[in-house]
Write an enzyme that holds these catalytic residues in place. Sequence first.
Site, PDB file in Angstrom:
ATOM      1  N   ASN A 189       0.719  -1.000  -0.092  1.00 43.97           N
ATOM      2  CA  ASN A 189      -0.145   0.023   0.186  1.00 43.97           C
ATOM      3  C   ASN A 189       0.895   1.095  -0.161  1.00 43.97           C
ATOM      4  OD1 ASN A 189      -1.744   2.067   0.678  1.00 43.97           O
ATOM      5  ND2 ASN A 189      -2.298   1.456   2.720  1.00 43.97           N
ATOM      6  N   LYS A 226       0.060   4.340  -0.303  1.00 43.38           N
ATOM      7  CA  LYS A 226      -0.545   5.571   0.268  1.00 43.38           C
ATOM      8  C   LYS A 226      -0.396   6.721  -0.686  1.00 43.38           C
ATOM      9  CE  LYS A 226      -0.179   3.115   4.696  1.00 43.38           C
ATOM     10  NZ  LYS A 226       0.058   3.273   5.986  1.00 43.38           N
ATOM     11  N   GLU A 248      -6.601   4.998   7.915  1.00 38.83           N
ATOM     12  CA  GLU A 248      -6.401   6.130   7.595  1.00 38.83           C
ATOM     13  C   GLU A 248      -7.435   6.953   7.157  1.00 38.83           C
ATOM     14  OE1 GLU A 248      -2.554   5.704   5.617  1.00 38.83           O
ATOM     15  OE2 GLU A 248      -1.776   5.242   7.498  1.00 38.83           O
ATOM     16  N   GLU A 295      -5.107  -5.038  10.699  1.00 40.34           N
ATOM     17  CA  GLU A 295      -4.190  -3.922  10.853  1.00 40.34           C
ATOM     18  C   GLU A 295      -4.413  -3.045  12.075  1.00 40.34           C
ATOM     19  OE1 GLU A 295      -2.061  -2.670   6.972  1.00 40.34           O
ATOM     20  OE2 GLU A 295      -4.089  -1.444   6.981  1.00 40.34           O
ATOM     21  N   SER A 305       3.760  -2.216  10.183  1.00 43.56           N
ATOM     22  CA  SER A 305       5.020  -2.475  10.562  1.00 43.56           C
ATOM     23  C   SER A 305       5.375  -3.734  10.164  1.00 43.56           C
ATOM     24  CB  SER A 305       5.244  -2.185  11.860  1.00 43.56           C
ATOM     25  OG  SER A 305       5.210  -0.726  12.108  1.00 43.56           O
TER      26      SER A 305
HETATM   27  P1  PGA Z   1       2.908   0.113   7.622  1.00 40.91           P
HETATM   28  O1  PGA Z   1       1.669   0.538   6.750  1.00 40.91           O
HETATM   29  O2  PGA Z   1       3.594  -1.208   7.013  1.00 40.91           O
HETATM   30  O3  PGA Z   1       4.091   1.376   7.077  1.00 40.91           O
HETATM   31  O4  PGA Z   1       2.942   0.348   8.973  1.00 40.91           O
HETATM   32  C1  PGA Z   1       0.711  -0.721   6.721  1.00 40.91           C
HETATM   33  C2  PGA Z   1      -0.762  -0.105   6.362  1.00 40.91           C
HETATM   34  O5  PGA Z   1      -0.963   0.925   6.541  1.00 40.91           O
HETATM   35  O6  PGA Z   1      -1.359  -0.923   5.423  1.00 40.91           O
END
Ligand code: PGA
Length: 248
Positions: free
Chosen positions: A10, A12, A95, A163, A208
């Site tokens: 992802n 983002k 988010e 998540e 993470s």
């Molecule tokens: P991250 O994000 O691996 O940077 O923690 C995961 C996500 O939001 O899908």
Amino acid sequence: MALRKLVAGNWKMNGTRAALGEIAAIEAAAAGAAGIDVAICPPFTLIAAAGQQVSKVAIGGQDCHHAAKGAHTGCIAATMLADLGARYVIVGHSERRTDNGEDDAQVRAKAEAGIAAGLIAIVCVGETEGERDEGRAGSVVGAQLDGSVPPAATAAQLVVAYEPVWAIGTGRTPSLDDVAEMHALIRAKLLAILGQEGAGVRILYGGSVKPDNAAALMAIADVDGALVGGASLTAAQFAPIIEAAAGA
Ligand code: PGA
């Protein structure tokens, strides 16, 4: 039952055309990984061009509108993603739930729109740190699944991503025991909502995921892959995660 693993990136709100080289490098890494599925969900602006870099890697969107078309300025319909060759759409990412106030009913409507457009909907759920501290992680995620999962979805149309909000972008992850407990709970809930189809829905862990913890996370029962944010932005970080999934 061991399901075919899916590693989805992802991106983002990251990436301009200069990042297409990373997609090509991720494709090269994924091409060598047998028996798993790999996806990248770049910003909408890169979906068409990213699709030209890949054959093994599938492309997805990070959100869609619940309507097929209409007067919704700035929004993107699932049919538009499918038209560009996208195979997946993430819905209900924390988010979006937080920044855009999306509730479970909206997330379910978006998932249904994605499925109606022929996409695989990746429905995200996860508790906040306060909810976990209060011992409510299971009930919160259970309620999110009740509200967000389209009850008529088949296993081929749906992926769920667990998540924990406090693990996203923080470098912190739950203990492996906590991940196992939550994924078992999610599996039971999917069986309750979807009947036997729930046995085949892939449940990804997200939050993470990094090269150094991916193998341990993906060895857990009912962890059928990963949804990866920051570590999906470069092939250098994402390739070892793909390899961990292929080896799990
Ligand atoms: P991250 O994000 O691996 O940077 O923690 C995961 C996500 O939001 O899908």
